[in-house]
Write an enzyme that holds these catalytic residues in place. Structure first.
Site, PDB file in Angstrom:
ATOM      1  N   SER A 127      -6.440   3.345   4.788  1.00 39.55           N
ATOM      2  CA  SER A 127      -5.815   4.510   4.165  1.00 39.55           C
ATOM      3  C   SER A 127      -6.827   5.167   3.232  1.00 39.55           C
ATOM      4  CB  SER A 127      -4.580   4.063   3.358  1.00 39.55           C
ATOM      5  OG  SER A 127      -4.112   5.083   2.514  1.00 39.55           O
ATOM      6  N   TYR A 171      -0.563  -1.295  -2.942  1.00 39.57           N
ATOM      7  CA  TYR A 171      -0.983  -0.745  -1.646  1.00 39.57           C
ATOM      8  C   TYR A 171      -2.472  -0.420  -1.673  1.00 39.57           C
ATOM      9  CZ  TYR A 171      -1.013   2.343   2.455  1.00 39.57           C
ATOM     10  OH  TYR A 171      -1.285   2.940   3.670  1.00 39.57           O
ATOM     11  N   LYS A 175      -5.615  -2.125   0.564  1.00 40.77           N
ATOM     12  CA  LYS A 175      -6.496  -1.363   1.444  1.00 40.77           C
ATOM     13  C   LYS A 175      -7.962  -1.458   0.996  1.00 40.77           C
ATOM     14  CE  LYS A 175      -3.220  -0.077   4.189  1.00 40.77           C
ATOM     15  NZ  LYS A 175      -3.109  -0.697   5.531  1.00 40.77           N
TER      16      LYS A 175
END
Length: 268
Positions: free
Chosen positions: A139, A152, A156
């Site tokens: 991402s 998150y 990543k």
């Protein structure tokens, strides 16, 4: 003849969003596809959409190492090996760090990072033998930490750092290691994003209609795998964010804060 004809492609999290689009794209290209998800009904529905093709499915929870092992080993047993592994399955979150239960961050890491680590570990020998490809669906949050998505972003960043190390380790084996950063994509990931208590938030705070579709992302990924790219950053906004954060980080802090906050409240 398609480059992917009869190749064995594994896509984790293949019942929704980018994962489902990838499954469809590789089946259309003539590949033998294996995918997994936690929801049996969605896997069954996927199988009904693809009768008379070589599609192997299994219900599993990628936050559990033994489920990862069982899925990969069953795929090798079914198809004889693995050419391409796409670590796509993931979960997001939306909560300020000060409000979030730390278990939420741990859950995100277990799925997004350790799920990829475990699947790759058990598939690695077969991929090396076939000089195949390992893909991590990352991402823009893997380049730039996003407010309200601390766990998150951490998952990543970890994924990309681990894959870069793995790519270097495998540099002379014929294996290609690639990570993909789609940018904002129209999918269910924001509806399923975990809130501060670890429950799905059930709604998207973003304008899904203005985003790149999952099918478009899948086509870019398929082409990047065929040409053995190192990285793939999609959308103009995504590329601009990566560039800005690299060369103008302080300015980017302000722009990102302005995008996600309004009157001191997290609105996106």
């Amino acid at each position: 003849m398609s480059f992917f004809k009869d190749k064995v492609v594994v896509v984790t999290g293949g019942t929704e969003g980018i994962g489902k689009a990838l499954v469809n794209a590789f089946i259309d290209a003539g590949a033998k596809v294996a995918t997994c998800a936690r929801n049996y009904d969605k896997l069954y529905s996927l199988q009904l959409q693809h009768t008379n093709v070589e599609l192997h499915t299994m219900t599993c929870d990628l936050s559990k190492e033994q489920d990862c092992r069982r899925f990969i080993e069953s795929t090798i047993k079914t198809f004889g090996g693995i050419d391409i592994l796409i670590n796509n399955a993931g979960v997001s979150m939306r909560a300020l760090f000060r409000d979030a239960d730390v278990e939420v961050i741990k859950k995100v890491m277990d799925i997004n990072f350790y799920g990829a680590v475990h699947c790759t570990k058990y598939a690695l020998n077969s991929i090396v033998e076939r000089q195949g490809t390992i893909v991590g669906v990352s991402s823009i949050a893997g380049y730039r930490g996003l407010p309200g998505r601390s766990g998150y972003s951490a998952s990543k960043f970890a994924l990309q750092g681990w894959m870069e190390a793995l790519r270097t380790e495998l540099l002379h084996t014929g294996v290609n290691v690639m990570w993909v950063c789609p940018g904002f994509t129209a999918s269910n990931i924001r509806n399923a994003a975990l809130n501060k208590d670890g429950n799905p938030q059930g709604e998207s705070p973003m304008d899904e209609g203005a985003m790149m579709t999952a099918d478009e992302v899948a086509q870019h990924v398929v082409k990047a795998i065929e040409t053995r790219k190192r990285t793939l950053v999609l959308t103009f906004t995504g590329k601009r964010t990566v560039f800005m954060n690299r060369f103008f980080p302080s300015w980017t802090d302000k722009l990102v804060h302005k995008f996600f906050f309004k009157n001191g409240e997290l609105v996106k």
